[in-house]
Design a protein around this motif. Structure first.
Motif, PDB file in Angstrom:
ATOM      1  N   LYS A 111      44.472 -12.422  14.036  1.00 16.56           N
ATOM      2  CA  LYS A 111      43.868 -13.313  15.029  1.00 16.56           C
ATOM      3  C   LYS A 111      42.346 -13.180  14.986  1.00 16.56           C
ATOM      4  CE  LYS A 111      44.081 -14.290  19.978  1.00 16.56           C
ATOM      5  NZ  LYS A 111      42.804 -13.745  20.447  1.00 16.56           N
ATOM      6  N   VAL A 156      39.031 -13.389  16.768  1.00 17.26           N
ATOM      7  CA  VAL A 156      38.635 -13.294  18.176  1.00 17.26           C
ATOM      8  C   VAL A 156      37.732 -14.474  18.575  1.00 17.26           C
ATOM      9  CG1 VAL A 156      37.553 -11.810  19.929  1.00 17.26           C
ATOM     10  CG2 VAL A 156      38.809 -10.789  18.038  1.00 17.26           C
ATOM     11  N   LYS A 157      36.817 -14.865  17.662  1.00 20.34           N
ATOM     12  CA  LYS A 157      35.877 -15.948  17.986  1.00 20.34           C
ATOM     13  C   LYS A 157      36.565 -17.306  18.007  1.00 20.34           C
ATOM     14  CE  LYS A 157      32.685 -13.301  15.254  1.00 20.34           C
ATOM     15  NZ  LYS A 157      32.309 -13.237  13.846  1.00 20.34           N
ATOM     16  N   ASN A 158      37.492 -17.497  17.063  1.00 20.94           N
ATOM     17  CA  ASN A 158      38.124 -18.811  16.911  1.00 20.94           C
ATOM     18  C   ASN A 158      39.416 -18.920  17.700  1.00 20.94           C
ATOM     19  OD1 ASN A 158      37.170 -21.050  15.597  1.00 20.94           O
ATOM     20  ND2 ASN A 158      37.519 -20.202  13.541  1.00 20.94           N
ATOM     21  N   ARG A 159      39.521 -19.873  18.564  1.00 18.84           N
ATOM     22  CA  ARG A 159      40.758 -20.063  19.310  1.00 18.84           C
ATOM     23  C   ARG A 159      41.758 -20.903  18.520  1.00 18.84           C
ATOM     24  NH1 ARG A 159      41.506 -18.786  24.440  1.00 18.84           N
ATOM     25  NH2 ARG A 159      42.876 -20.549  24.888  1.00 18.84           N
ATOM     26  N   VAL A 160      41.246 -21.652  17.545  1.00 19.86           N
ATOM     27  CA  VAL A 160      42.115 -22.529  16.741  1.00 19.86           C
ATOM     28  C   VAL A 160      42.541 -21.787  15.472  1.00 19.86           C
ATOM     29  CG1 VAL A 160      42.322 -24.792  15.624  1.00 19.86           C
ATOM     30  CG2 VAL A 160      40.835 -24.517  17.627  1.00 19.86           C
ATOM     31  N   THR A 175      45.523  -9.410  24.313  1.00 23.57           N
ATOM     32  CA  THR A 175      45.273 -10.714  24.923  1.00 23.57           C
ATOM     33  C   THR A 175      45.356 -11.829  23.881  1.00 23.57           C
ATOM     34  OG1 THR A 175      43.651  -9.495  26.225  1.00 23.57           O
ATOM     35  CG2 THR A 175      43.723 -11.868  26.541  1.00 23.57           C
ATOM     36  N   GLY A 176      46.100 -12.862  24.213  1.00 17.64           N
ATOM     37  CA  GLY A 176      46.213 -14.028  23.326  1.00 17.64           C
ATOM     38  C   GLY A 176      47.204 -13.857  22.184  1.00 17.64           C
ATOM     39  N   ARG A 180      50.136 -16.455  22.282  1.00 19.94           N
ATOM     40  CA  ARG A 180      49.676 -17.799  21.896  1.00 19.94           C
ATOM     41  C   ARG A 180      49.492 -17.876  20.377  1.00 19.94           C
ATOM     42  NH1 ARG A 180      44.751 -20.175  21.216  1.00 19.94           N
ATOM     43  NH2 ARG A 180      44.638 -22.405  21.692  1.00 19.94           N
ATOM     44  N   PHE A 181      48.920 -16.806  19.807  1.00 16.77           N
ATOM     45  CA  PHE A 181      48.686 -16.722  18.358  1.00 16.77           C
ATOM     46  C   PHE A 181      50.013 -16.794  17.594  1.00 16.77           C
ATOM     47  CE2 PHE A 181      48.122 -13.853  14.588  1.00 16.77           C
ATOM     48  CZ  PHE A 181      47.294 -14.686  13.857  1.00 16.77           C
ATOM     49  N   GLN A 194      51.404 -20.269  17.530  1.00 18.46           N
ATOM     50  CA  GLN A 194      50.704 -21.130  16.571  1.00 18.46           C
ATOM     51  C   GLN A 194      51.296 -20.995  15.166  1.00 18.46           C
ATOM     52  OE1 GLN A 194      46.697 -19.629  17.364  1.00 18.46           O
ATOM     53  NE2 GLN A 194      46.072 -21.672  18.016  1.00 18.46           N
TER      54      GLN A 194
END
Length: 257
Positions: free
Chosen positions: A187, A189-193, A223-224, A227-228, A231
């Motif tokens: 994942k 960290v900077k990029n959410r996409v 965290t996240g 969601r990752f 995707q």
């Protein structure tokens, strides 16, 4: 025979003897496990050809299951794999092994030394990977508990082991028409996409030959992370492929990047 045989006749006889000799050699070599077969292949050209033909018929997946309660110098899976590799029909090209986290992080009582000893995953990974062929692609996983499928009769139920030492390994030989490709996503960290190009690189996108995906997630508490994972999983769910896997504590492989 009457009148004696000419050169043509003896050549034909010689050819027949050789053909049946090859059949005999192939039959005998068929009883050997792979390591012994590879040694036998060095004897002469005939034995080498027979060994090659024998190996081509043995493209089967093997598996090793380990469960031993007593702590020893080596992990239970290392001991089981050392025994089984002597019998395995085809040396593996890809190995997926799963070992329990308890023996990696917990302190054990060593009876001879009367002191607690910590065994780490790198040590076990190194011992396991030393047993396997050098060109073998290896993926190691550390998990909180291991589901062990016992050897022997089919009535034996798989069981999850949490207390004692356990491990499991799948050994894939080179199989005609089957390609195993490993991938790793982390994942950003900077990029959410999620970077779609990584998907294509891993062979998970626009790949008509894709049949099965084994997916193991780690650091799932971060965290996240959920969601990752979605995707990655969601695009695969839309296709007619088998998708399996789970959450693990970490990776242990030293040879696979």
């Amino acid at each position: 025979g009457r009148g004696g045989g000419g050169p043509m006749e003896s050549a034909a006889k010689g050819g027949y003897v050789l053909a049946s000799l090859a059949e005999v050699v192939e039959r005998v070599l068929g009883f050997l496990p792979t390591k012994a077969l590879l040694r036998a292949a060095c004897v002469c050209r005939l034995w080498r050809e027979c060994a090659r033909r024998t190996l081509r018929t043995r493209q089967r997946i093997a598996w090793v299951s380990a469960l031993e309660p007593s702590p020893a110098e080596n992990h239970a899976l290392v001991r089981a794999l050392a025994r089984e590799l002597e019998k395995v029909q085809v040396l593996p090209q890809t190995v997926l092994y799963i070992a329990d986290a308890g023996t990696f992080s917990g302190y054990e009582e060593c009876h001879e030394q009367k002191k607690a000893r910590k065994r780490n995953s790198k040590e076990t990974a190194l011992a396991l990977e030393k047993l396997l062929p050098k060109r073998c692609q290896i993926l190691g996983l550390v998990t909180p508990g291991i589901v062990v499928t016992p050897m022997g009769s089919s009535s034996n139920q798989p069981q999850e082991i949490e207390e004692s030492e356990a491990g499991f390994a799948l050994l894939f030989p080179k199989i005609d028409g089957v390609k195993i490709h490993t991938f790793h996503f982390s994942k950003d960290v900077k990029n959410r996409v999620f970077d779609e190009s990584k998907f294509a690189e891993a062979g998970l996108k626009n790949n008509p030959d894709l049949r099965v995906v084994l997916l193991f997630g780690y650091n799932s508490w971060k965290t996240g992370a959920t969601r990752f994972l979605h995707q990655i999983v969601n695009p695969l769910n839309e296709k007619s492929i088998i998708l399996a896997g789970g959450q693990v504590e970490s990776f242990t492989s030293l040879t696979s990047e």
